[in-house]
Motif scaffolding. Sequence first.
Motif, PDB file in Angstrom:
ATOM      1  N   UNK A 182       4.803  -5.346  -6.062  1.00 24.35           N
ATOM      2  CA  UNK A 182       4.556  -4.250  -5.119  1.00 24.35           C
ATOM      3  C   UNK A 182       4.708  -4.728  -3.681  1.00 24.35           C
ATOM      4  N   UNK A 183       4.213  -5.937  -3.400  1.00 27.78           N
ATOM      5  CA  UNK A 183       4.302  -6.471  -2.042  1.00 27.78           C
ATOM      6  C   UNK A 183       5.734  -6.857  -1.680  1.00 27.78           C
ATOM      7  N   UNK A 184       6.462  -7.424  -2.631  1.00 28.67           N
ATOM      8  CA  UNK A 184       7.822  -7.892  -2.352  1.00 28.67           C
ATOM      9  C   UNK A 184       8.825  -6.757  -2.252  1.00 28.67           C
ATOM     10  N   UNK A 185       8.671  -5.739  -3.071  1.00 23.33           N
ATOM     11  CA  UNK A 185       9.742  -4.756  -3.225  1.00 23.33           C
ATOM     12  C   UNK A 185       9.343  -3.319  -2.911  1.00 23.33           C
ATOM     13  N   UNK A 186       8.083  -3.091  -2.516  1.00 27.94           N
ATOM     14  CA  UNK A 186       7.621  -1.715  -2.329  1.00 27.94           C
ATOM     15  C   UNK A 186       8.248  -1.001  -1.150  1.00 27.94           C
ATOM     16  N   UNK A 187       8.215  -1.604   0.011  1.00 25.66           N
ATOM     17  CA  UNK A 187       8.784  -0.972   1.194  1.00 25.66           C
ATOM     18  C   UNK A 187       7.864   0.036   1.847  1.00 25.66           C
ATOM     19  N   UNK A 188       8.260   0.506   3.024  1.00 24.91           N
ATOM     20  CA  UNK A 188       7.592   1.524   3.838  1.00 24.91           C
ATOM     21  C   UNK A 188       6.221   1.106   4.368  1.00 24.91           C
ATOM     22  N   UNK A 189       5.952  -0.200   4.386  1.00 24.44           N
ATOM     23  CA  UNK A 189       4.694  -0.651   4.984  1.00 24.44           C
ATOM     24  C   UNK A 189       4.766  -0.657   6.507  1.00 24.44           C
ATOM     25  N   UNK A 190       5.959  -0.828   7.062  1.00 21.71           N
ATOM     26  CA  UNK A 190       6.187  -0.861   8.509  1.00 21.71           C
ATOM     27  C   UNK A 190       5.319  -1.909   9.213  1.00 21.71           C
ATOM     28  N   UNK A 230       0.799  -1.219   0.000  1.00 19.97           N
ATOM     29  CA  UNK A 230       0.000   0.000   0.000  1.00 19.97           C
ATOM     30  C   UNK A 230       0.833   1.270   0.000  1.00 19.97           C
ATOM     31  N   UNK A 231       1.898   1.309   0.795  1.00 18.93           N
ATOM     32  CA  UNK A 231       2.721   2.520   0.878  1.00 18.93           C
ATOM     33  C   UNK A 231       3.394   2.817  -0.458  1.00 18.93           C
ATOM     34  N   UNK A 232       3.875   1.772  -1.126  1.00 24.47           N
ATOM     35  CA  UNK A 232       4.525   1.951  -2.419  1.00 24.47           C
ATOM     36  C   UNK A 232       3.546   2.530  -3.437  1.00 24.47           C
TER      37      UNK A 232
END
Length: 340
Positions: free
Chosen positions: A278-286, A171-173
């Motif tokens: 998106x889930x594997x490489x997006x980042x910033x989900x914390x 989601x953050x990505x």
Amino acid sequence: MTPLDKVGEFGLIRRIQETVQLRQPSTILGIGDDAAILAPPAGQEVVVTTDLLVEGVHFDLTFCPLKHLGYKAVAVNVSDVAAMNALPTQLVVALSVPSRFTVEAIEELYEGMRLACEAYNVDLVGGDTTASRSGLTIGITALGQVAAGQAVRRSGAGPNDLLCVTGDLGGAFLGLQVLEREKQAWQADPETQPELSKYPYVLQRQLRPEARMDVVHELRDLGVVPTSMIDVSDGLASEVLHLCQASGTGARIFSENLPIANPTLEVAEEFNLDPIMCMLNGGEDYELLFTVPLSAHDKLKNHPDITIIGHMVDRSEGANLITKAGQPVPLRAQGFQHFG
């Protein structure tokens, strides 16, 4: 609007100090002296973490409200404390501020920090402010407490441990993709109004993430102690590889088990992006990524906010994503690179 040079450094500190409320019994002295005084209870260990947020690298003030930025700056540090199985207690804030900022703008930033401190029961006990000749820089050091010997490291996983993640991913990505697109449209035509009303979920995930302290408390209530843990800041694939490297294991995660929210999936389709990527490489989900023994399966299998996405294996098997067709695909750390 009040220029910073009108109140000066000490005037600004006094204004900030007036908004600070102390909650932690381990805080003996907060803002106002040369240093804070803390007194952790007997039997507790202290964990310490620092995060640096730099304008133009970690945030863009074109679309990032200062109150949200203040909240996020605290949340990302609390997330690191949570990933150690600790409870956050205090933090100190260092700001390097360009002259273009007003006193009111800095107060807005600190209002976001105050709200986060209230949400996570953390005391703001000090810091520093200085001028900046470039952009805004925010440095936060957070402290937490955990019972002696109960901190969870990255290095405790073993083969057959279940690999779990909280919440949902990507989601953050995708929120960042929406903001970048609207920024480009605005730069091309400053009369253009941003189209943001359709994207509340992914924008919240990007601009105002939450540290998963709730899950830390819930795991304690369930009597489940993770064998290893890390927060998902640079992308799920990167974090799985960190756990594998630290623990000397491999991992198998299953693409069909990866959690994604429907609003995130819809935005991925709009941008023609692979949701798995998106889930594997997006980042910033914390979110929190952690391993537990097989014996914890029954306690977690029906938890509404924890998903078992795979398991750890022998190091010789490597770290792989298993597709719906059953094919292994080696995991690659393609998330945020700090010096890329």
